[in-house]
Motif scaffolding. Sequence first.
Motif, PDB file in Angstrom:
ATOM      1  N   GLN A  52       1.127  -1.085   0.317  1.00 31.83           N
ATOM      2  CA  GLN A  52       0.078   0.352   0.182  1.00 31.83           C
ATOM      3  C   GLN A  52       1.656   1.565  -0.077  1.00 31.83           C
ATOM      4  OE1 GLN A  52      -3.138  -1.024  -0.808  1.00 31.83           O
ATOM      5  NE2 GLN A  52      -4.152   0.412   0.502  1.00 31.83           N
ATOM      6  N   ALA A  53       1.925   1.536   0.844  1.00 33.84           N
ATOM      7  CA  ALA A  53       3.294   2.332   0.575  1.00 33.84           C
ATOM      8  C   ALA A  53       3.601   2.903  -0.530  1.00 33.84           C
ATOM      9  CB  ALA A  53       3.718   1.936   1.501  1.00 33.84           C
ATOM     10  N   LYS A  54       4.109   1.654  -1.028  1.00 29.31           N
ATOM     11  CA  LYS A  54       4.286   1.769  -2.309  1.00 29.31           C
ATOM     12  C   LYS A  54       3.271   2.302  -3.584  1.00 29.31           C
ATOM     13  CE  LYS A  54       7.908  -2.284  -2.245  1.00 29.31           C
ATOM     14  NZ  LYS A  54       7.917  -3.344  -2.884  1.00 29.31           N
ATOM     15  N   LYS A  55       2.503   1.870  -3.582  1.00 32.73           N
ATOM     16  CA  LYS A  55       1.176   2.208  -4.668  1.00 32.73           C
ATOM     17  C   LYS A  55       1.192   3.910  -4.557  1.00 32.73           C
ATOM     18  CE  LYS A  55      -1.402  -1.919  -5.089  1.00 32.73           C
ATOM     19  NZ  LYS A  55      -2.755  -2.454  -4.800  1.00 32.73           N
ATOM     20  N   GLN A  56       0.778   3.925  -3.451  1.00 32.86           N
ATOM     21  CA  GLN A  56       0.092   5.440  -2.874  1.00 32.86           C
ATOM     22  C   GLN A  56       1.289   6.141  -3.029  1.00 32.86           C
ATOM     23  OE1 GLN A  56      -2.578   6.843  -1.550  1.00 32.86           O
ATOM     24  NE2 GLN A  56      -1.353   8.861  -0.802  1.00 32.86           N
ATOM     25  N   SER A  57       2.994   5.918  -2.428  1.00 37.31           N
ATOM     26  CA  SER A  57       4.324   6.702  -3.701  1.00 37.31           C
ATOM     27  C   SER A  57       3.996   7.016  -5.034  1.00 37.31           C
ATOM     28  CB  SER A  57       5.260   5.920  -2.649  1.00 37.31           C
ATOM     29  OG  SER A  57       6.166   6.839  -3.401  1.00 37.31           O
ATOM     30  N   LYS A  58       3.416   5.921  -5.505  1.00 46.23           N
ATOM     31  CA  LYS A  58       3.336   5.475  -6.673  1.00 46.23           C
ATOM     32  C   LYS A  58       2.794   7.245  -6.898  1.00 46.23           C
ATOM     33  CE  LYS A  58       5.451   1.433  -8.535  1.00 46.23           C
ATOM     34  NZ  LYS A  58       5.220   0.274  -8.584  1.00 46.23           N
ATOM     35  N   LEU A  59       1.532   7.005  -6.865  1.00 46.53           N
ATOM     36  CA  LEU A  59       0.247   7.872  -6.807  1.00 46.53           C
ATOM     37  C   LEU A  59       0.699   8.969  -6.623  1.00 46.53           C
ATOM     38  CD1 LEU A  59      -2.951   7.564  -7.987  1.00 46.53           C
ATOM     39  CD2 LEU A  59      -3.002   7.377  -5.294  1.00 46.53           C
ATOM     40  N   MET A  60       1.267   9.892  -5.302  1.00 46.42           N
ATOM     41  CA  MET A  60       1.260  11.080  -5.044  1.00 46.42           C
ATOM     42  C   MET A  60       2.368  11.223  -5.819  1.00 46.42           C
ATOM     43  SD  MET A  60       1.460  11.793  -1.617  1.00 46.42           S
ATOM     44  CE  MET A  60       1.111  12.761  -1.579  1.00 46.42           C
ATOM     45  N   ALA A  61       4.012  10.403  -6.272  1.00 48.31           N
ATOM     46  CA  ALA A  61       4.733  10.669  -7.381  1.00 48.31           C
ATOM     47  C   ALA A  61       4.482  11.379  -8.943  1.00 48.31           C
ATOM     48  CB  ALA A  61       5.720   9.593  -7.349  1.00 48.31           C
ATOM     49  N   TYR A  62       3.154  11.005  -9.210  1.00 46.66           N
ATOM     50  CA  TYR A  62       2.650  11.208 -10.876  1.00 46.66           C
ATOM     51  C   TYR A  62       2.371  12.888 -11.037  1.00 46.66           C
ATOM     52  CZ  TYR A  62       2.617   6.834 -12.371  1.00 46.66           C
ATOM     53  OH  TYR A  62       2.403   5.034 -12.908  1.00 46.66           O
ATOM     54  N   TRP A  63       2.344  13.533  -9.666  1.00 39.70           N
ATOM     55  CA  TRP A  63       1.528  15.039  -9.765  1.00 39.70           C
ATOM     56  C   TRP A  63       3.146  16.116  -8.639  1.00 39.70           C
ATOM     57  CZ3 TRP A  63       0.653  17.690  -5.269  1.00 39.70           C
ATOM     58  CH2 TRP A  63      -0.074  16.862  -4.203  1.00 39.70           C
ATOM     59  N   LEU A  64       3.294  14.873  -8.299  1.00 30.82           N
ATOM     60  CA  LEU A  64       4.653  15.522  -7.431  1.00 30.82           C
ATOM     61  C   LEU A  64       5.742  16.324  -8.025  1.00 30.82           C
ATOM     62  CD1 LEU A  64       4.756  14.544  -3.700  1.00 30.82           C
ATOM     63  CD2 LEU A  64       4.162  16.994  -4.930  1.00 30.82           C
ATOM     64  N   ILE A  65       5.894  14.863  -8.641  1.00 34.30           N
ATOM     65  CA  ILE A  65       7.148  15.627  -9.571  1.00 34.30           C
ATOM     66  C   ILE A  65       7.423  16.367 -10.594  1.00 34.30           C
ATOM     67  CG2 ILE A  65       8.847  14.184 -11.296  1.00 34.30           C
ATOM     68  CD1 ILE A  65       9.105  12.313  -9.501  1.00 34.30           C
ATOM     69  N   PRO A  66       5.980  16.692 -11.330  1.00 39.94           N
ATOM     70  CA  PRO A  66       5.606  17.427 -12.535  1.00 39.94           C
ATOM     71  C   PRO A  66       5.550  18.689 -11.537  1.00 39.94           C
ATOM     72  CG  PRO A  66       4.705  15.802 -12.872  1.00 39.94           C
ATOM     73  CD  PRO A  66       5.179  15.706 -12.026  1.00 39.94           C
ATOM     74  N   PHE A  67       4.905  19.015 -11.063  1.00 35.71           N
ATOM     75  CA  PHE A  67       4.595  20.134  -9.491  1.00 35.71           C
ATOM     76  C   PHE A  67       6.101  20.758  -9.525  1.00 35.71           C
ATOM     77  CE2 PHE A  67       3.859  22.433  -6.069  1.00 35.71           C
ATOM     78  CZ  PHE A  67       2.678  23.374  -6.347  1.00 35.71           C
ATOM     79  N   GLY A  68       6.547  19.427  -8.700  1.00 38.29           N
ATOM     80  CA  GLY A  68       7.597  20.355  -8.075  1.00 38.29           C
ATOM     81  C   GLY A  68       9.377  21.098  -9.338  1.00 38.29           C
ATOM     82  N   PHE A  69       8.641  20.096 -10.630  1.00 36.88           N
ATOM     83  CA  PHE A  69       9.599  20.491 -11.886  1.00 36.88           C
ATOM     84  C   PHE A  69       9.379  22.204 -11.969  1.00 36.88           C
ATOM     85  CE2 PHE A  69      10.340  21.787 -16.805  1.00 36.88           C
ATOM     86  CZ  PHE A  69      11.666  20.798 -16.024  1.00 36.88           C
ATOM     87  N   MET A 106      11.188  13.210  -3.533  1.00 38.16           N
ATOM     88  CA  MET A 106      11.440  13.003  -2.149  1.00 38.16           C
ATOM     89  C   MET A 106      10.052  12.929  -1.553  1.00 38.16           C
ATOM     90  SD  MET A 106      15.005  14.235  -0.344  1.00 38.16           S
ATOM     91  CE  MET A 106      13.848  15.853  -1.253  1.00 38.16           C
ATOM     92  N   GLY A 107       9.455  14.320  -1.850  1.00 40.08           N
ATOM     93  CA  GLY A 107       8.143  13.997  -0.631  1.00 40.08           C
ATOM     94  C   GLY A 107       6.836  12.748  -1.612  1.00 40.08           C
ATOM     95  N   SER A 108       6.601  12.735  -1.855  1.00 45.64           N
ATOM     96  CA  SER A 108       5.630  11.373  -2.816  1.00 45.64           C
ATOM     97  C   SER A 108       6.173  10.397  -2.132  1.00 45.64           C
ATOM     98  CB  SER A 108       6.240  11.159  -4.425  1.00 45.64           C
ATOM     99  OG  SER A 108       7.202  10.638  -4.742  1.00 45.64           O
ATOM    100  N   VAL A 109       7.807   9.843  -1.964  1.00 39.49           N
ATOM    101  CA  VAL A 109       8.395   8.821  -0.844  1.00 39.49           C
ATOM    102  C   VAL A 109       8.515   9.134   0.523  1.00 39.49           C
ATOM    103  CG1 VAL A 109      10.645   7.053  -0.092  1.00 39.49           C
ATOM    104  CG2 VAL A 109      10.357   7.890  -2.679  1.00 39.49           C
ATOM    105  N   PHE A 110       8.528  10.404   0.972  1.00 37.16           N
ATOM    106  CA  PHE A 110       8.522  10.303   2.572  1.00 37.16           C
ATOM    107  C   PHE A 110       6.593  10.270   2.572  1.00 37.16           C
ATOM    108  CE2 PHE A 110      12.575  12.337   2.037  1.00 37.16           C
ATOM    109  CZ  PHE A 110      12.997  10.499   2.533  1.00 37.16           C
TER     110      PHE A 110
END
Length: 171
Positions: A52-69, A106-110
């Motif tokens: 579940q943690a891996k799924k949640q992390s990937k889901l958050m990465a989809y929008w946090l990485i482009p937003f961070g960029f 990093m935010g999506s992982v943590f």
Amino acid sequence: MNYLVAVLPDRIQAEAAYSALEKEGLPMNKVSILGRGYKSADEFGLIDPNEQAKKQSKLMAYWLIPFGFFAGIAFNITTGLDTFAWAGPIGNYLIAGLLGAASGAMGSVFAGGGVGLALGSGDALPYRNRLNAGKYLIVVKASETITRQATRILRQFEPENIQGYVDSEGV
């Protein structure tokens, strides 16, 4: 749908409890034993908090990485920082964007992984730990009337823990 989960210390007590439920006429297709030699937590469908943690992390990465960029570029533009003079203005924007994307990752992982691990498991993690410790679970998945009857029967075996749940998806 209601669930009843009883934790029993060994296989002998789990089998005795299962037999007692059978003698009382409970529908045995609604009763499961979890433990060594029987269903595993994964076969039954107990949520693995790490998955579940891996799924949640990937889901958050989809929008946090482009937003961070884009936030990194916007920050660089608004502040007018020339941190890397050798890179020029466009290079500074790209470096700021990459640093922002790394911050998003990093935010999506943590945040995603930590929240998924802390909140995604519910009571599944303690039950998994008990199974790993060699305990057995009797799970009754049936109507309220049947789980109430099963509770009365299972209390005779003095389980370490007995807990009822109501499936919130049907509500």
